[in-house]
Write a protein that holds these residues in place. Sequence first.
Motif: not given
Length: 326
Positions: A90, A109, A112-113, A270, A274
């Motif tokens: 990503e 990813d 993430d977050g 995505r 994701e």
Amino acid sequence: MFQTPISTFLNQHFDQHNLSGSLKETLFAVINACVAISSKVRLGALSGVLGEAGSGNIQGEAQKKLDVIANDILINALRQTPTVAGIASEEEDNFVETCEQGEYLVLFDPLDGSSNIDVNISVGTIFSILKKPHSGSLKVDDFLQNGRNQVAAGYVLYGVQTQLVFTAKHGVFGFTLNNHGEFILTKDMFRLPETTAEFAINMSNQRHWETPMQTYIAELLAGIDGVRGKNYNMRWVASMVAEVHRILTRGGVFMYPFDKRDLTKPGKLRLMYEANPMSLLIEEAGGLSSNAKQNILDIQPTGLHQRVAVILGAKEEVERVNLMHA
Ligand code: AHM
Ligand code: MG
């Protein structure tokens, strides 16, 4: 007296499920990189990893230092793994070809977050593994396989505990990292209830949603007085990885729907990094996943960084959202 719930190590689990050879090697490379990321996340300010990186990614988002660190750890680890033919992240503009003889493509990813890093709320790494479709040098189309083609997918959640949840289409299993850097099986098969009374959505975007999504959420908010005839609770962590973990653990439905702010973007999340890996986990655990019109795993990708609307979790709720959009 304290007892480890199920004292099976990751390696044993792989043997028990006949996961061997290059898939095992590939998964271990990803998981070991995540153990390294976990130790950085855990130390936070003490390892100097908090704050902005001062750079942006292909998605037009500002990168956090940890986004960049996690991405570098994964890329360096996978470059040295001969079973990995190529990687897509990503955080990277283009895919990277790593070893022409490798059998697998790894998409991820790295963190993430990210918006949660500096406030000490759960973040995670999400990964998806595809088979390289041919021998010879890689093209972007080789990565653009639909989600059903994934051979394995999972995430490592850097939360109160560091947990690995993954599937190689053999069910969904959960492991907890101990003090010696080993993952121990702590959840033998996640199963997702078909019904739920808990939903997750960013309500601040409500005015931008299309009518069917407005109507669906209004039904949930009406609770026992509305057509659904029961009260719903809401949670929003703003970390998909934490949200999916909650849903796998105690049920629920998660949504990041299409909204009208930018018509060029079908959603925020995505597909390749994701939505696809999380959808495989959810389906393997007995749930469902859709973009409100089509099963996510059936979407034919058109770009590495393609975005998609995501509704996933309890079957009854996902089917109701689909019905309202039909
Ligand atoms: P990221 O990969 O840049 O962290 O973005 C994805 C995250 C998801 O984890 C989460 O569901 C969503 O973005 C949160 O969005 P919002 O800022 O609208 O709460
Ligand atoms: Mg993300």
